[in-house]
Motif scaffolding. Structure first.
Motif, PDB file in Angstrom:
ATOM      1  N   MET A   1      12.770  46.541  14.482  1.00  0.00           N
ATOM      2  CA  MET A   1      12.956  46.682  13.053  1.00  0.00           C
ATOM      3  C   MET A   1      14.444  46.634  12.711  1.00  0.00           C
ATOM      4  SD  MET A   1      12.048  47.111   9.954  1.00  0.00           S
ATOM      5  CE  MET A   1      10.281  47.361  10.037  1.00  0.00           C
ATOM      6  N   THR A   2      14.797  45.759  11.799  1.00  0.00           N
ATOM      7  CA  THR A   2      16.162  45.687  11.295  1.00  0.00           C
ATOM      8  C   THR A   2      16.118  45.747   9.771  1.00  0.00           C
ATOM      9  OG1 THR A   2      18.257  44.471  11.419  1.00  0.00           O
ATOM     10  CG2 THR A   2      16.223  43.143  11.339  1.00  0.00           C
ATOM     11  N   TRP A   3      17.185  45.344   9.097  1.00  0.00           N
ATOM     12  CA  TRP A   3      17.173  45.398   7.636  1.00  0.00           C
ATOM     13  C   TRP A   3      17.379  44.016   7.045  1.00  0.00           C
ATOM     14  CZ3 TRP A   3      22.219  44.897   5.327  1.00  0.00           C
ATOM     15  CH2 TRP A   3      23.283  45.058   6.230  1.00  0.00           C
ATOM     16  N   ASP A   4      17.075  43.914   5.782  1.00  0.00           N
ATOM     17  CA  ASP A   4      16.854  42.641   5.106  1.00  0.00           C
ATOM     18  C   ASP A   4      18.147  42.040   4.562  1.00  0.00           C
ATOM     19  OD1 ASP A   4      15.746  40.470   3.923  1.00  0.00           O
ATOM     20  OD2 ASP A   4      14.786  41.562   2.278  1.00  0.00           O
ATOM     21  N   HIS A   5      18.913  41.423   5.448  1.00  0.00           N
ATOM     22  CA  HIS A   5      20.104  40.669   5.037  1.00  0.00           C
ATOM     23  C   HIS A   5      20.429  39.707   6.174  1.00  0.00           C
ATOM     24  CE1 HIS A   5      24.305  39.769   3.946  1.00  0.00           C
ATOM     25  NE2 HIS A   5      23.903  40.035   2.722  1.00  0.00           N
ATOM     26  N   PRO A   6      20.965  38.506   5.863  1.00  0.00           N
ATOM     27  CA  PRO A   6      21.307  37.585   6.947  1.00  0.00           C
ATOM     28  C   PRO A   6      22.185  38.218   8.020  1.00  0.00           C
ATOM     29  CG  PRO A   6      21.459  36.458   4.837  1.00  0.00           C
ATOM     30  CD  PRO A   6      21.173  37.900   4.525  1.00  0.00           C
ATOM     31  N   ARG A   7      23.081  39.122   7.598  1.00  0.00           N
ATOM     32  CA  ARG A   7      23.963  39.807   8.548  1.00  0.00           C
ATOM     33  C   ARG A   7      23.184  40.624   9.588  1.00  0.00           C
ATOM     34  NH1 ARG A   7      27.411  44.880   6.244  1.00  0.00           N
ATOM     35  NH2 ARG A   7      27.270  46.174   8.120  1.00  0.00           N
ATOM     36  N   ALA A   8      21.996  41.067   9.209  1.00  0.00           N
ATOM     37  CA  ALA A   8      21.225  41.937  10.093  1.00  0.00           C
ATOM     38  C   ALA A   8      20.007  41.259  10.694  1.00  0.00           C
ATOM     39  CB  ALA A   8      20.761  43.174   9.317  1.00  0.00           C
ATOM     40  N   TYR A   9      19.574  40.159  10.100  1.00  0.00           N
ATOM     41  CA  TYR A   9      18.312  39.545  10.531  1.00  0.00           C
ATOM     42  C   TYR A   9      18.519  38.178  11.181  1.00  0.00           C
ATOM     43  CZ  TYR A   9      13.489  37.828  10.317  1.00  0.00           C
ATOM     44  OH  TYR A   9      12.264  37.327  10.637  1.00  0.00           O
ATOM     45  N   ASP A  10      19.218  37.281  10.512  1.00  0.00           N
ATOM     46  CA  ASP A  10      19.376  35.917  11.039  1.00  0.00           C
ATOM     47  C   ASP A  10      20.005  35.919  12.427  1.00  0.00           C
ATOM     48  OD1 ASP A  10      18.540  35.461   8.469  1.00  0.00           O
ATOM     49  OD2 ASP A  10      20.084  33.988   7.974  1.00  0.00           O
ATOM     50  N   CYS A  11      21.010  36.773  12.607  1.00  0.00           N
ATOM     51  CA  CYS A  11      21.719  36.822  13.892  1.00  0.00           C
ATOM     52  C   CYS A  11      20.812  37.318  15.012  1.00  0.00           C
ATOM     53  CB  CYS A  11      22.942  37.724  13.768  1.00  0.00           C
ATOM     54  SG  CYS A  11      22.601  39.322  13.021  1.00  0.00           S
ATOM     55  N   LEU A  12      19.949  38.278  14.705  1.00  0.00           N
ATOM     56  CA  LEU A  12      19.041  38.800  15.722  1.00  0.00           C
ATOM     57  C   LEU A  12      17.946  37.796  16.075  1.00  0.00           C
ATOM     58  CD1 LEU A  12      18.692  42.555  14.744  1.00  0.00           C
ATOM     59  CD2 LEU A  12      19.620  41.630  16.869  1.00  0.00           C
ATOM     60  N   VAL A  13      17.458  37.084  15.077  1.00  0.00           N
ATOM     61  CA  VAL A  13      16.439  36.070  15.337  1.00  0.00           C
ATOM     62  C   VAL A  13      17.010  34.968  16.240  1.00  0.00           C
ATOM     63  CG1 VAL A  13      15.010  34.278  14.273  1.00  0.00           C
ATOM     64  CG2 VAL A  13      15.124  36.559  13.248  1.00  0.00           C
ATOM     65  N   ALA A  14      18.239  34.539  15.926  1.00  0.00           N
ATOM     66  CA  ALA A  14      18.865  33.488  16.742  1.00  0.00           C
ATOM     67  C   ALA A  14      19.131  33.978  18.160  1.00  0.00           C
ATOM     68  CB  ALA A  14      20.171  33.038  16.085  1.00  0.00           C
ATOM     69  N   ALA A  15      19.651  35.195  18.278  1.00  0.00           N
ATOM     70  CA  ALA A  15      19.929  35.742  19.608  1.00  0.00           C
ATOM     71  C   ALA A  15      18.645  35.925  20.408  1.00  0.00           C
ATOM     72  CB  ALA A  15      20.666  37.068  19.474  1.00  0.00           C
ATOM     73  N   THR A  16      17.598  36.360  19.743  1.00  0.00           N
ATOM     74  CA  THR A  16      16.325  36.584  20.422  1.00  0.00           C
ATOM     75  C   THR A  16      15.747  35.294  20.984  1.00  0.00           C
ATOM     76  OG1 THR A  16      15.824  38.516  19.075  1.00  0.00           O
ATOM     77  CG2 THR A  16      13.959  37.374  20.040  1.00  0.00           C
TER      78      THR A  16
ATOM     79  N   THR B   1       9.719  58.081  12.394  1.00  0.00           N
ATOM     80  CA  THR B   1       8.584  57.302  11.876  1.00  0.00           C
ATOM     81  C   THR B   1       8.617  55.882  12.431  1.00  0.00           C
ATOM     82  OG1 THR B   1       8.541  58.611   9.844  1.00  0.00           O
ATOM     83  CG2 THR B   1       7.478  56.445   9.779  1.00  0.00           C
ATOM     84  N   LEU B   2       9.790  55.256  12.410  1.00  0.00           N
ATOM     85  CA  LEU B   2       9.925  53.887  12.901  1.00  0.00           C
ATOM     86  C   LEU B   2       9.693  53.805  14.408  1.00  0.00           C
ATOM     87  CD1 LEU B   2      13.072  52.845  10.839  1.00  0.00           C
ATOM     88  CD2 LEU B   2      10.713  52.149  10.417  1.00  0.00           C
ATOM     89  N   ALA B   3      10.104  54.849  15.139  1.00  0.00           N
ATOM     90  CA  ALA B   3       9.992  54.826  16.596  1.00  0.00           C
ATOM     91  C   ALA B   3       8.546  54.836  17.070  1.00  0.00           C
ATOM     92  CB  ALA B   3      10.752  56.006  17.198  1.00  0.00           C
TER      93      ALA B   3
ATOM     94  N   ALA C   1      11.511  56.076  22.308  1.00  0.00           N
ATOM     95  CA  ALA C   1      10.988  56.864  23.426  1.00  0.00           C
ATOM     96  C   ALA C   1       9.488  57.092  23.294  1.00  0.00           C
ATOM     97  CB  ALA C   1      11.707  58.213  23.485  1.00  0.00           C
ATOM     98  N   LEU C   2       8.874  56.519  22.240  1.00  0.00           N
ATOM     99  CA  LEU C   2       7.478  56.823  21.920  1.00  0.00           C
ATOM    100  C   LEU C   2       6.535  55.645  22.144  1.00  0.00           C
ATOM    101  CD1 LEU C   2       8.147  58.682  18.525  1.00  0.00           C
ATOM    102  CD2 LEU C   2       8.144  59.634  20.844  1.00  0.00           C
ATOM    103  N   ARG C   3       7.037  54.536  22.708  1.00  0.00           N
ATOM    104  CA  ARG C   3       6.240  53.317  22.735  1.00  0.00           C
ATOM    105  C   ARG C   3       5.849  52.830  24.132  1.00  0.00           C
ATOM    106  NH1 ARG C   3       4.078  50.275  18.782  1.00  0.00           N
ATOM    107  NH2 ARG C   3       5.066  48.404  19.638  1.00  0.00           N
ATOM    108  N   GLY C   4       6.542  53.262  25.165  1.00  0.00           N
ATOM    109  CA  GLY C   4       6.183  52.846  26.516  1.00  0.00           C
ATOM    110  C   GLY C   4       6.834  51.570  26.984  1.00  0.00           C
ATOM    111  N   ASN C   5       7.742  50.986  26.191  1.00  0.00           N
ATOM    112  CA  ASN C   5       8.408  49.744  26.586  1.00  0.00           C
ATOM    113  C   ASN C   5       9.912  49.929  26.697  1.00  0.00           C
ATOM    114  OD1 ASN C   5       5.990  48.115  26.508  1.00  0.00           O
ATOM    115  ND2 ASN C   5       6.103  48.270  24.275  1.00  0.00           N
TER     116      ASN C   5
END
Length: 366
Positions: free
Chosen positions: A1-16, A44-46, A255-259
């Protein structure tokens, strides 16, 4: 989960995408609004996400809940200012810095208007000719108050069990904020940094903003019709310090997801210097790794942010991160708009702020 801006989303999608090609590990990113970035509890997010991009004031709450995995410490020499230390709490690192930011000043160079060097020029001079627009959405207004207090020499907050800050510095900061509000427009009370940066980069109505969280995108060529350039914050005459409130974002592992092991491997990769200064930066990202800044700060594509804002972010100030602090900020944000729109007295508002502060620290001590 990230936040809704190219600075936070586009870069992660490309890196991924690069990471998937290298490791066969697929990471799918979802995004939340900037307001939800600040408001939604990390616990909540975790429960839903393995990797979470988060704001460092949450670390006190994270440590209490144990919802994220404590990570190995990053070497301090890779830190841009306090971007590594701000995710440490109670001797543990709860995230690694992935994005560095602080409150900066920003200008429209093509409008070539004078920019104030001191806060006194704004407070006591004819500031209208500067063409300033200031984001005074509640959380941004309060963050600017903290920047002003810290820059006037009072960076160890809270001041005492009964006062969040001193009366002298609190009144000075509130007086400057009120002055910026009265310069207009009144709609600034609903504007966050993105809205101000959009106004500066898409119209000729304003020439600068004296204090907002910087976004590298607006200093890049061809992101918007008009390119912006970041500059150092004004200072107080006779003080000369810039202690801008530190922002940015870290990446934490649930710490709540097992991955956790797989997620941590990705987090280590995406926060490394080659990725931060490579695919991450070149796809709208705003890196946190000092090496990535030093290697790219003079590049014409990035210098308007990475060079113009380097000294300000290098000396940025870390706000309180105790578990009570975010709840206190929420309450301040409920009342600060009336301070502007109803022209409330600065002394009365500071007393109200201290009452809210005492309410939350008393609860935390119980």
């Amino acid at each position: 989960m990230t936040w809704d801006h190219p600075r936070a989303y586009d870069c992660l999608v490309a890196a991924t995408a690069d990471y998937a090609n290298q490791t066969s590990t697929d990471v799918h990113w979802e995004k939340r609004s900037l307001q939800a970035f600040a408001d939604v509890p990390i616990e909540t997010l975790a429960r839903e996400y393995d990797l979470i991009v988060l704001d460092h004031p949450h670390v006190g709450q994270i440590a209490e809940s144990g919802c994220l995995v404590p990570l190995p410490d990053m070497p301090s020499e890779v830190s841009l200012g306090g971007s590594v230390e701000c995710y440490k709490w109670q001797g543990r690192s709860w995230a690694w810095p992935i994005d560095a930011a602080c409150q900066m000043a920003v200008t429209r160079p093509d409008l070539s208007r004078e920019f104030p060097k001191t806060w006194e020029q704004i407070l006591y001079g004819d500031a209208k000719h500067f063409g300033l627009l200031t984001p005074l959405l509640p959380v941004d207004a309060f963050d600017m108050m903290l920047t002003l207090v810290a820059s006037h020499g009072e960076e160890y907050l809270p001041l005492s069990p009964s006062e969040f800050c001193s009366e002298a510095n609190g009144i000075l900061a509130l007086t400057i904020l009120k002055r910026l509000f009265k310069l207009g427009p009144s709609e600034a009370v609903a504007m966050n940094p993105i809205k101000v940066l959009e106004a500066l980069s898409t119209s000729d109505d304003f020439a600068a903003s004296p204090c907002l969280f910087g976004y590298i995108n607006y200093a890049r060529p061809d992101f918007r019709p008009h390119r912006l350039r970041y500059v150092d914050l004004p200072v107080f005459a006779g003080v000369g310090a810039r202690r801008a409130i530190l922002g940015g974002a870290g990446i934490g592992v649930s710490a709540l997801r097992g991955n956790a092991e797989t997620a941590q491997a990705f987090a280590a990769w995406v926060t490394s210097e080659p990725i931060q200064g490579g695919v991450y930066l070149h796809n709208q990202g705003q890196p946190a790794h000092l090496g990535a800044w030093l290697a790219n700060r003079r590049d014409p594509s990035f210098a308007g942010f990475m060079d113009g804002g380097f000294e300000t972010i290098r000396t940025a100030w870390t706000r309180p991160r105790d578990a009570w602090f975010l709840l206190f900020v929420d309450d301040v944000c409920e009342v600060i708009t009336d301070f502007f729109l109803k022209d409330q007295d600065e002394f009365a508002f500071l007393a109200q702020l201290n009452q809210l502060y005492c309410k939350h620290t008393t609860k935390a001590a119980e």
